[in-house]
Design an enzyme around this catalytic site. Structure first.
Site, PDB file in Angstrom:
ATOM      1  N   SER A 177       0.806  -1.224   0.000  1.00  7.51           N
ATOM      2  CA  SER A 177       0.000   0.000   0.000  1.00  7.51           C
ATOM      3  C   SER A 177       0.839   1.274   0.000  1.00  7.51           C
ATOM      4  O   SER A 177       0.314   2.355  -0.284  1.00  7.51           O
ATOM      5  CB  SER A 177      -0.947   0.018   1.205  1.00  7.51           C
ATOM      6  OG  SER A 177      -0.237   0.192   2.413  1.00  7.51           O
ATOM      7  N   LYS A 210       0.716   4.641   6.797  1.00  3.68           N
ATOM      8  CA  LYS A 210       0.220   5.465   5.688  1.00  3.68           C
ATOM      9  C   LYS A 210       0.864   6.841   5.775  1.00  3.68           C
ATOM     10  O   LYS A 210       1.545   7.180   6.738  1.00  3.68           O
ATOM     11  CB  LYS A 210      -1.308   5.629   5.751  1.00  3.68           C
ATOM     12  CG  LYS A 210      -2.108   4.337   5.861  1.00  3.68           C
ATOM     13  CD  LYS A 210      -2.059   3.492   4.618  1.00  3.68           C
ATOM     14  CE  LYS A 210      -2.851   2.190   4.813  1.00  3.68           C
ATOM     15  NZ  LYS A 210      -2.713   1.280   3.659  1.00  3.68           N
TER      16      LYS A 210
END
Length: 222
Positions: free
Chosen positions: A35, A89
């Site tokens: 990701s 993230k």
């Protein structure tokens, strides 16, 4: 038992100090998914500064003291507000910011990100499959970083606008079309932040050969 404790007290003190440091000061986090590609790869192990934003009571989310403020562009490890999974993230919007996505373009406070000319690559998927992807530099709200788009992958390319509430943060994965992030589970309260990821400790090619990627050892995360 007393003799055993006496004979091994040095080792026990070491274990206690090691555990305390990992729980309260510094940590490492293996990366299982793509990701955050192309900046962080599957098989990377990232170093996490647990004191970047708060001093917390070990094993809790209770902040004893604030030590800093999260900044746009920080790569942060946090606990998912959806299911408690530990995630990593990039922070793209702060409390009070208005954030939106329009056809994969990021907007912060009405300012559209500026993108460099994309470079086409072949991105690996599961089961040995590959898909076309585009890598570009994304510049918005005073920060720039490398990100990736995968046009043939189904993803949420439009979102918002959303005003980020107080003491909460909005995160996106650098691999924009292959990331479960704030588009899906919402903003992340400050209490769920674990710390800032700043360097790679080690790396191995877990998708193929499992060999070490020595060239990635010690790299700064940008």
């Amino acid at each position: 038992m007393k003799n055993w404790l006496k004979d091994n007290r040095g080792f026990l003190v070491f274990l206690f100090c090691f555990g305390f440091v990992r729980l309260a000061v510094a940590d490492w986090n293996p990366i299982p998914s793509g990701s955050m590609r192309p900046n962080i790869l599957e098989g990377d192990v990232v170093l996490v500064n647990r004191l970047a934003y708060d001093v917390k009571l070990p094993l809790t989310d209770t902040s004893l003291m604030r030590t800093g403020e999260p900044q746009r562009g920080d790569v942060i490890v946090f606990m998912s507000p959806q299911d408690g999974t530990r995630l990593i993230k990039r922070l793209v919007a702060l409390p009070g910011d208005t954030v939106a996505l329009k056809d994969d373009a990021l907007y912060v406070n009405g300012e559209r990100a500026v993108y460099s000319t994309p470079t086409m690559v072949s991105e690996p998927l599961d089961a040995g499959l590959k898909t076309p992807a585009y890598i570009a530099i994304e510049r918005v709200a005073g920060h720039a970083h490398t990100m990736q788009l995968m046009p043939e992958v189904r993803a949420r390319r439009n979102f918002g606008p959303l005003i980020v509430p107080a003491d909460a943060y909005f995160f996106l994965g650098d691999n924009r079309d292959n990331s479960a992030d704030s588009r899906y589970f919402g903003v992340v309260p400050r209490a769920l932040l674990v710390g800032r990821a700043h360097h790679l400790l080690a790396s191995a090619d877990i998708k193929n050969t499992w060999l070490p990627r020595f060239e990635r050892f010690g790299q700064a995360i940008r």
